[in-house]
Design an enzyme around this catalytic site. Structure first.
Site, PDB file in Angstrom:
ATOM      1  N   GLY A  40      55.035  47.599  52.852  1.00  0.00           N
ATOM      2  CA  GLY A  40      53.873  48.305  53.403  1.00  0.00           C
ATOM      3  C   GLY A  40      54.188  49.540  54.253  1.00  0.00           C
ATOM      4  O   GLY A  40      53.866  50.668  53.881  1.00  0.00           O
ATOM      5  N   GLY A  41      54.822  49.318  55.407  1.00  0.00           N
ATOM      6  CA  GLY A  41      55.052  50.418  56.348  1.00  0.00           C
ATOM      7  C   GLY A  41      55.972  51.491  55.772  1.00  0.00           C
ATOM      8  O   GLY A  41      55.800  52.693  56.042  1.00  0.00           O
ATOM      9  N   ASN A 185      41.038  45.008  52.923  1.00  0.00           N
ATOM     10  CA  ASN A 185      40.194  45.077  51.728  1.00  0.00           C
ATOM     11  C   ASN A 185      39.226  43.891  51.826  1.00  0.00           C
ATOM     12  O   ASN A 185      39.271  43.124  52.807  1.00  0.00           O
ATOM     13  CB  ASN A 185      41.037  45.080  50.448  1.00  0.00           C
ATOM     14  CG  ASN A 185      41.961  43.879  50.353  1.00  0.00           C
ATOM     15  OD1 ASN A 185      41.660  42.824  50.904  1.00  0.00           O
ATOM     16  ND2 ASN A 185      43.080  44.035  49.685  1.00  0.00           N
ATOM     17  N   GLU A 188      40.947  40.460  52.376  1.00  0.00           N
ATOM     18  CA  GLU A 188      41.538  40.294  53.711  1.00  0.00           C
ATOM     19  C   GLU A 188      40.459  40.110  54.777  1.00  0.00           C
ATOM     20  O   GLU A 188      40.627  39.323  55.711  1.00  0.00           O
ATOM     21  CB  GLU A 188      42.429  41.506  54.033  1.00  0.00           C
ATOM     22  CG  GLU A 188      43.712  41.508  53.213  1.00  0.00           C
ATOM     23  CD  GLU A 188      44.334  42.875  52.975  1.00  0.00           C
ATOM     24  OE1 GLU A 188      45.393  42.934  52.330  1.00  0.00           O
ATOM     25  OE2 GLU A 188      43.746  43.900  53.393  1.00  0.00           O
ATOM     26  N   SER A 222      38.458  48.862  52.785  1.00  0.00           N
ATOM     27  CA  SER A 222      38.673  49.591  51.526  1.00  0.00           C
ATOM     28  C   SER A 222      38.053  48.796  50.390  1.00  0.00           C
ATOM     29  O   SER A 222      38.132  47.566  50.355  1.00  0.00           O
ATOM     30  CB  SER A 222      40.152  49.861  51.310  1.00  0.00           C
ATOM     31  OG  SER A 222      40.844  48.663  51.126  1.00  0.00           O
ATOM     32  N   GLY A 224      38.273  49.611  46.836  1.00  0.00           N
ATOM     33  CA  GLY A 224      38.748  50.040  45.521  1.00  0.00           C
ATOM     34  C   GLY A 224      38.031  51.295  45.050  1.00  0.00           C
ATOM     35  O   GLY A 224      37.908  52.267  45.814  1.00  0.00           O
ATOM     36  N   ASP A 254      48.329  51.789  50.777  1.00  0.00           N
ATOM     37  CA  ASP A 254      49.315  52.427  51.670  1.00  0.00           C
ATOM     38  C   ASP A 254      49.081  53.932  51.762  1.00  0.00           C
ATOM     39  O   ASP A 254      49.193  54.535  52.837  1.00  0.00           O
ATOM     40  CB  ASP A 254      50.742  52.163  51.171  1.00  0.00           C
ATOM     41  CG  ASP A 254      51.097  50.679  51.215  1.00  0.00           C
ATOM     42  OD1 ASP A 254      50.518  49.963  52.052  1.00  0.00           O
ATOM     43  OD2 ASP A 254      51.952  50.245  50.412  1.00  0.00           O
TER      44      ASP A 254
HETATM   45  N1  LIG Z   1      40.033  52.102  40.796  1.00  0.00           N
HETATM   46  C1  LIG Z   1      40.039  53.024  41.753  1.00  0.00           C
HETATM   47  N2  LIG Z   1      39.449  54.253  41.560  1.00  0.00           N
HETATM   48  C2  LIG Z   1      39.426  55.172  42.523  1.00  0.00           C
HETATM   49  N3  LIG Z   1      39.983  55.002  43.735  1.00  0.00           N
HETATM   50  C3  LIG Z   1      40.573  53.824  43.999  1.00  0.00           C
HETATM   51  C4  LIG Z   1      40.642  52.757  43.031  1.00  0.00           C
HETATM   52  N4  LIG Z   1      41.310  51.708  43.562  1.00  0.00           N
HETATM   53  C5  LIG Z   1      41.657  52.111  44.818  1.00  0.00           C
HETATM   54  N5  LIG Z   1      41.221  53.345  45.097  1.00  0.00           N
HETATM   55  C6  LIG Z   1      41.388  54.137  46.326  1.00  0.00           C
HETATM   56  O1  LIG Z   1      42.377  53.547  47.150  1.00  0.00           O
HETATM   57  C7  LIG Z   1      41.801  53.075  48.391  1.00  0.00           C
HETATM   58  C8  LIG Z   1      42.420  51.748  48.777  1.00  0.00           C
HETATM   59  O2  LIG Z   1      42.298  50.869  47.683  1.00  0.00           O
HETATM   60  P1  LIG Z   1      42.036  49.303  47.786  1.00  0.00           P
HETATM   61  O3  LIG Z   1      40.696  49.048  48.332  1.00  0.00           O
HETATM   62  O4  LIG Z   1      42.330  48.781  46.425  1.00  0.00           O
HETATM   63  O5  LIG Z   1      43.123  48.889  48.870  1.00  0.00           O
HETATM   64  P2  LIG Z   1      44.113  47.643  48.929  1.00  0.00           P
HETATM   65  O6  LIG Z   1      43.446  46.451  48.308  1.00  0.00           O
HETATM   66  O7  LIG Z   1      44.570  47.539  50.319  1.00  0.00           O
HETATM   67  O8  LIG Z   1      45.290  48.162  48.004  1.00  0.00           O
HETATM   68  P3  LIG Z   1      46.816  47.687  47.928  1.00  0.00           P
HETATM   69  O9  LIG Z   1      46.847  46.719  46.803  1.00  0.00           O
HETATM   70  O10 LIG Z   1      47.549  48.963  47.649  1.00  0.00           O
HETATM   71  O11 LIG Z   1      47.175  47.068  49.254  1.00  0.00           O
HETATM   72  C9  LIG Z   1      40.295  53.008  48.117  1.00  0.00           C
HETATM   73  O12 LIG Z   1      39.566  53.166  49.306  1.00  0.00           O
HETATM   74  C10 LIG Z   1      40.114  54.175  47.147  1.00  0.00           C
HETATM   75  O13 LIG Z   1      40.105  55.406  47.838  1.00  0.00           O
HETATM   76 MG   LIG Z   2      46.381  46.634  51.069  1.00  0.00          MG
END
Ligand SMILES: Nc1ncnc2c1ncn2[C@@H]1O[C@H](COP(=O)(O)OP(=O)(O)OP(=O)(O)O)[C@@H](O)[C@H]1O
Ligand SMILES: [Mg+2]
Length: 313
Positions: A40-41, A185, A188, A222, A224, A254
């Protein structure tokens, strides 16, 4: 620009390759591997570097693989502070099957970090002069799950703003101690409040409840492809990115955290920082495999979002 450090307790070397087709028993001929630093970091620090900023990556590293990890970080020009460990840094394997275009991600258990080693990491964080501390990623076996809570105590002592991006018990314990910003997300956020899942509709209520307990100042949830939602005591703002052709979402979270904190450190307000962060997250999805956001994609998306007014309530 304020000083940013990132903390990664469970770093890895990500080894990526591809094969013609995944089959049991047969010898599988792999393409030349690509090695990248991971965790992560570490990814947040790499993304900040790509975006033209500076962050010090603090992490434990040991053995031959630990030396290689430090070398990979140096090649990317990321400043680092690695605390030597007795155990070897883990290596993960990512295999792309060309016949199905599916990606397989094999994650190794983390390498043990001894008490004297993680205590050294905490001391170094305390003496780092950081103004922003980004603690992100999972914990290796044997590491106390209230370690992010300890970092919260340190952050308060040195007047740094702490951002925590982790999951499970480690996240809960950090929140109990109080942090500046959370970036969960939906999954979490659910586990943070002990639920199986939370709906989009109940996000604001849950986030407000956490903020109301004085556990943090702001939460960016977040979502997605739906972007992200910023919740503070006084406001709720949603940022929706443009529709893009997604190749891989690995590293999106990240890249997003990197964009948000780099923007804050440059003096932007939270709303604008989140918008830039969403542009970074979405930019990461344009690349295959584990690749993080590219600055040229971020700028294009950010401009597009500014002209289309992607802010919504
Ligand atoms: N399918 C997608 N299309 C467009 N943007 C996306 C998509 N998936 C992720 N993102 C972008 O990435 C940001 C973070 O994604 P997500 O919500 O999936 O975070 P996460 O679950 O913490 O991801 P990670 O698995 O990397 O830890 C979203 O706010 C968005 O800006
Ligand atoms: Mg994440």
């Amino acid at each position: 620009m304020s000083k940013i450090i990132t903390v990664t307790f469970n770093p890895t070397i990500d080894k990526s390759t591809s094969i013609a087709a995944l089959m049991p028993e047969k010898k599988l001929k792999c393409a030349a591997p690509r090695f990248e630093p991971g965790g992560g970091g570490i990814n947040v620090a790499r993304a900040i570097k790509k975006l033209g900023g500076e962050a010090l990556a603090v992490y434990p590293a040991g053995g031959y693989s630990g030396k290689f990890l430090n070398e990979l970080m140096a090649r990317e020009g990321v400043t680092m502070h690695a605390v030597p460990t007795k155990s070897h840094t883990r290596e993960n394997l990512i295999v792309f099957d060309r016949s199905t275009s599916l990606q397989y991600r094999f994650g190794m258990p983390g390498s043990e970090v001894l008490e004297e080693e993680w205590r050294q990491l905490l001391t170094d964080i305390e003496n780092s002069g950081a103004e922003y501390i980004i603690a992100s990623g999972s914990l290796p076996p044997g590491m106390p799950d209230d370690i992010f809570g300890w970092i919260a105590d340190i952050a308060r002592k040195i007047k740094a703003k702490l951002i925590v991006d982790t999951s499970g018990e480690a996240l809960k314990k950090a929140v109990d101690k109080g942090v500046f910003l959370l970036k969960p997300n939906l999954g979490e956020l659910s586990s943070l409040v002990g639920k199986e899942e939370v709906s989009h509709e109940s996000v604001d209520e849950i986030a407000k409840e956490i903020i109301g307990r004085d556990c943090c100042q702001a939460i960016i949830v977040s979502l997605g492809s739906a972007g992200a939602r910023l919740i503070t005591k006084d406001e709720v703002i949603q940022v929706i990115p443009p529709v893009v052709k997604r190749l891989s979402t690995v590293g999106a979270g990240d890249s997003m955290v990197a964009g948000v904190i780099l923007s804050l450190s440059r003096g932007m307000d939270l709303k604008e920082a989140m918008k830039y962060g969403v542009a970074c997250g979405t930019a990461a999805t344009l690349n295959p495999g584990t690749e993080l956001c590219k600055p040229e994609d971020v700028e294009k998306l950010y401009k597009l979002m500014s002209t289309t007014g992607a802010h919504q309530q």
